[in-house]
Design a protein around this motif. Structure first.
Motif, mmCIF file in Angstrom:
data_model
loop_
_atom_site.group_PDB
_atom_site.id
_atom_site.type_symbol
_atom_site.label_atom_id
_atom_site.label_comp_id
_atom_site.label_asym_id
_atom_site.label_seq_id
_atom_site.Cartn_x
_atom_site.Cartn_y
_atom_site.Cartn_z
ATOM 1 N N ALA A 1 7.206 5.314 -7.275
ATOM 2 C CA ALA A 1 5.917 6.198 -6.886
ATOM 3 C C ALA A 1 6.411 7.558 -6.895
ATOM 4 C CB ALA A 1 5.509 5.833 -5.647
ATOM 5 N N GLN A 2 7.803 7.910 -6.408
ATOM 6 C CA GLN A 2 8.070 9.166 -5.996
ATOM 7 C C GLN A 2 9.081 9.613 -7.390
ATOM 8 O OE1 GLN A 2 7.479 11.708 -4.213
ATOM 9 N NE2 GLN A 2 9.145 13.103 -4.774
ATOM 10 N N ARG B 1 1.125 3.500 -3.328
ATOM 11 C CA ARG B 1 0.037 4.255 -3.614
ATOM 12 C C ARG B 1 -0.192 5.509 -2.672
ATOM 13 N NH1 ARG B 1 -3.202 0.358 -4.141
ATOM 14 N NH2 ARG B 1 -3.772 0.213 -1.887
ATOM 15 N N PHE B 2 -0.096 5.193 -1.376
ATOM 16 C CA PHE B 2 0.067 6.034 -0.422
ATOM 17 C C PHE B 2 0.826 7.448 -0.858
ATOM 18 C CE2 PHE B 2 0.594 7.403 4.186
ATOM 19 C CZ PHE B 2 -0.786 8.138 4.164
ATOM 20 N N ASP C 1 0.757 -1.211 0.028
ATOM 21 C CA ASP C 1 0.073 0.049 0.066
ATOM 22 C C ASP C 1 0.888 1.181 0.089
ATOM 23 O OD1 ASP C 1 -2.251 -1.789 0.308
ATOM 24 O OD2 ASP C 1 -1.902 -1.675 2.542
ATOM 25 N N GLY D 1 2.021 8.029 -3.844
ATOM 26 C CA GLY D 1 1.595 8.605 -5.011
ATOM 27 C C GLY D 1 0.349 9.518 -5.221
ATOM 28 N N ASP D 2 -0.408 9.371 -4.022
ATOM 29 C CA ASP D 2 -1.882 9.808 -3.914
ATOM 30 C C ASP D 2 -1.451 11.285 -3.047
ATOM 31 O OD1 ASP D 2 -3.271 7.971 -5.263
ATOM 32 O OD2 ASP D 2 -3.957 7.020 -3.365
ATOM 33 N N ASN D 3 -0.325 11.296 -2.472
ATOM 34 C CA ASN D 3 -0.058 12.637 -1.455
ATOM 35 C C ASN D 3 1.114 13.220 -1.453
ATOM 36 O OD1 ASN D 3 -2.607 12.163 0.554
ATOM 37 N ND2 ASN D 3 -1.838 10.133 0.424
ATOM 38 N N GLN E 1 5.213 14.605 -7.572
ATOM 39 C CA GLN E 1 6.425 14.026 -8.028
ATOM 40 C C GLN E 1 7.479 15.035 -7.989
ATOM 41 O OE1 GLN E 1 5.494 12.159 -11.524
ATOM 42 N NE2 GLN E 1 4.936 10.198 -10.928
#
Length: 165
Positions: free
Chosen positions: A164-165, A130-131, A127, A133-135, A138
């Protein structure tokens, strides 16, 4: 930056016992927390022109008790509270833990830092990317701490989090 003595670093790590459950850690964890305590302000200072983010994938309850400690400190700030107490400040701190009790305890402890934190109950292996990526934008500098208590962190998860980052 002024050089801190070992006594000052230990004093900075010392937390007040708030009566809530803590994470038991070995005395060797003081060294890890001390390094984090010294590094985080340097990171946020280097990022002073843009909002910096902190991510902790195995956050725990936010405060630790040092098992078998003879001398102070006996109770110390965990990595989430060290991040929130860092000056210059992180724009946002994201905390994840698989244990629902840890998330609840951490949420109680971070209340004074309103607006600067997000918590989520989840598995860092599944998880966390995604956490992030959502918050986390980039373009933003992001310090991500992945410090499990055992061997639960998978290499593919590190790769996914980095992407993700």
């Amino acid at each position: 930056m002024r050089r801190k003595s070992s006594a000052q670093i230990l004093a900075d790590l010392e937390a007040k016992d708030d009566g809530l459950p803590t994470r038991p850690v070995g005395v060797w964890s003081l060294e890890k927390l001390a390094v984090l305590h010294l590094y985080l302000p340097a990171f946020t200072l280097a990022c002073r022109d843009v909002p910096a983010y902190y991510v902790d994938g195995f956050s725990g309850p936010g405060v630790c008790t040092v098992r078998g400690s003879v001398a102070a400190p006996h109770v110390v700030w965990g990595s989430p509270l060290l991040a929130l107490r860092t000056e210059p400040r992180f724009a946002q701190c994201l905390f994840m833990d698989l244990n629902e009790d840890n998330v609840s305890l951490l949420e109680q402890r971070v209340q004074p830092y309103s607006g600067r934190w997000l918590t989520a109950r989840g598995d860092a292996n599944l998880d966390l990317s995604r956490f992030i990526g959502d918050n986390v934008p980039q373009w933003a500098p992001c310090f991500c701490l992945l410090d499990p208590e055992g061997m639960e962190l998978q290499w593919e998860s590190i790769r996914s989090i980095a992407r993700a980052q």
